[in-house]
Every structure is written in C-alpha cells, then in structure tokens.
Scaffold this active site. Structure first.
Site, PDB file in Angstrom:
ATOM      1  N   SER A   1       0.615  -1.159   0.062  1.00 24.33           N
ATOM      2  CA  SER A   1       0.263   0.013  -0.222  1.00 24.33           C
ATOM      3  C   SER A   1       1.142   0.900   0.001  1.00 24.33           C
ATOM      4  CB  SER A   1      -0.961  -0.188   0.958  1.00 24.33           C
ATOM      5  OG  SER A   1      -0.451  -0.179   2.295  1.00 24.33           O
TER       6      SER A   1
ATOM      7  N   HIS B   1      -5.834  -3.559  -1.512  1.00 19.85           N
ATOM      8  CA  HIS B   1      -4.921  -2.463  -2.770  1.00 19.85           C
ATOM      9  C   HIS B   1      -5.046  -3.173  -4.183  1.00 19.85           C
ATOM     10  CE1 HIS B   1      -4.467  -0.946   0.985  1.00 19.85           C
ATOM     11  NE2 HIS B   1      -4.610  -0.242   0.732  1.00 19.85           N
TER      12      HIS B   1
ATOM     13  N   LYS C   1     -11.920   0.182  -1.502  1.00 18.32           N
ATOM     14  CA  LYS C   1     -11.112   1.050  -2.084  1.00 18.32           C
ATOM     15  C   LYS C   1     -11.778   1.077  -3.950  1.00 18.32           C
ATOM     16  CE  LYS C   1      -7.614  -0.703   1.046  1.00 18.32           C
ATOM     17  NZ  LYS C   1      -7.924   1.195   1.775  1.00 18.32           N
TER      18      LYS C   1
END
Length: 219
Positions: free
Chosen positions: A8, A36, A67
C-alpha cells in the site's frame, strides 16, 4: 505464507509465483491480502493471483470492498470448508451486524461494472502511467511503484507535510506519509489517480506538483 497483493505504501508487487512455489515445496498455504488489488489487478479486477496466473494455487484470497469497489465491507474467497469455519468462529463475523441490503446491492452492482466495463480499468492504468511518467520527467522520485499507487518520496516528514498542505491550497489532494508508517528517510506523498480523472486533470496536477516542488526545493 501471508502477503499483500499490492503493497500500500510503495505500490509494488510481491514475487507471488515464487512465493507459491515455496509454499508448495514446504506444504504450506498461501493467503493473499488483495485490499489494494481488487478491482485493479488481473482480468476485470480479479486481483493479484489472477494477474500472475496462479489463482488455482492460492487457497485464500481476501480483500476489501471499500476501495476500488467503492462500497464497504470485505470478502474472503477460499474453499467451502474454510468458509464454513469462518462463519462459525470468526469474531468479526460473529459479533458484527450484517450490512443493510443497500450495501449488498451496491457491491453487486460494482462487481457487475467490473465485469461488463473493462474499459474503466484500462482507463485507470492509462491515467496511472501518464501521471507516473509525468512525475518522473519532473524529477520526482516515485520509488518502485508498479501500480496506480504512486509515492512521491521526499525523505523528510516536515517537508512532506508542507508539500501536502501547499498542494492542497493549490487544489490537489496528496496525503503526507511519515515515520513510522514508512521508514525514516522515505517520507513521502502518497498519490493515486482514478479512472474518473481526465488527462486535463492530471496535467493540472502535474503543474501544481512542479510549482510546489520547486518552491520547496524538492526538484
């Protein structure tokens, strides 16, 4: 063996095929945290195992729906036996209220978009390449990033905070990250573009990075 799919802070990738080989050699299990990578890596955003072609060799893939998917919640993809085990003993599952139907519908709709509109992921990667190359041409250090997560390494916490604050005044949001989140000497701004940005947006952001970066003596 537990690894991130995309790291990340640096935006780099693990050597997942080699990790899988090692796990099989020692009869171990691989778990990939794709928080991610879900919605970004692999075909239709299926994640890092798909990107590396080792889906069938990664028994556990977990990730978030907050996300790229743009909702809340998360997922654990594995065998039916592990699924049943988690439902029985996982504290976050046992002691949490379920999501309202609207959240579930949002997640399903987002997954439909990933499956039917691959051009959005292509646009994300096109924007990421454009922005990353623009930063490099200006003289910024973007580290070892291989994904849309692109650090701008400054090397000093106070300077990173000043950089972030002055960019914000110029209309660009880029969060400052300092020690201990990243090692000393690797303090940075953490940037990421989206498929919603236009090239004009990114050109404007690059101009502001150049303006503030020169003012602070970073480039």
């Amino acid at each position: 063996i537990v690894t991130d799919g995309v790291f990340s802070m640096d935006g780099d990738l693990p050597p997942l095929p080699e990790i899988v080989d090692l796990a099989e050699r020692f009869d171990a299990v691989v778990m990939v945290d794709d928080a991610h990578a879900s919605g970004v890596m692999g075909k239709n955003g299926r994640g890092t195992p798909d990107h590396f072609g080792v889906v069938d060799r990664v028994p556990i893939q977990i990730g978030t729906l907050s996300k790229a998917v743009g909702s809340i919640g998360g997922y654990a993809a594995s065998t039916q036996s592990l699924r049943d085990y988690l439902v029985s003993v996982a504290r976050p599952f046992l002691f949490s209220s379920s999501h309202p139907p609207s959240v579930t519908a949002t997640c399903l709709a987002a997954i439909d978009v990933l499956e039917t509109e691959p051009e959005l992921i292509e646009k994300l990667w096109s924007n990421a390449r454009f922005f990353k190359e623009g930063l490099k041409k200006l003289g910024f250090d973007t580290g070892v990033s291989e994904t849309p997560i692109t650090p701008v390494i400054v090397g000093d916490t106070q300077k990173a905070q000043a950089f972030s604050a002055q960019l914000f005044e110029e209309g660009v949001f880029a969060l400052a990250i300092g020690f201990p989140t990243v090692p000393k000497g690797k303090e940075r701004l953490r940037t990421i573009v989206s498929a919603g940005h236009t090239e004009k947006d990114l050109e404007k952001a690059l101009k502001k990075f150049r303006k503030v970066g020169r003012r602070l003596g970073i480039i």
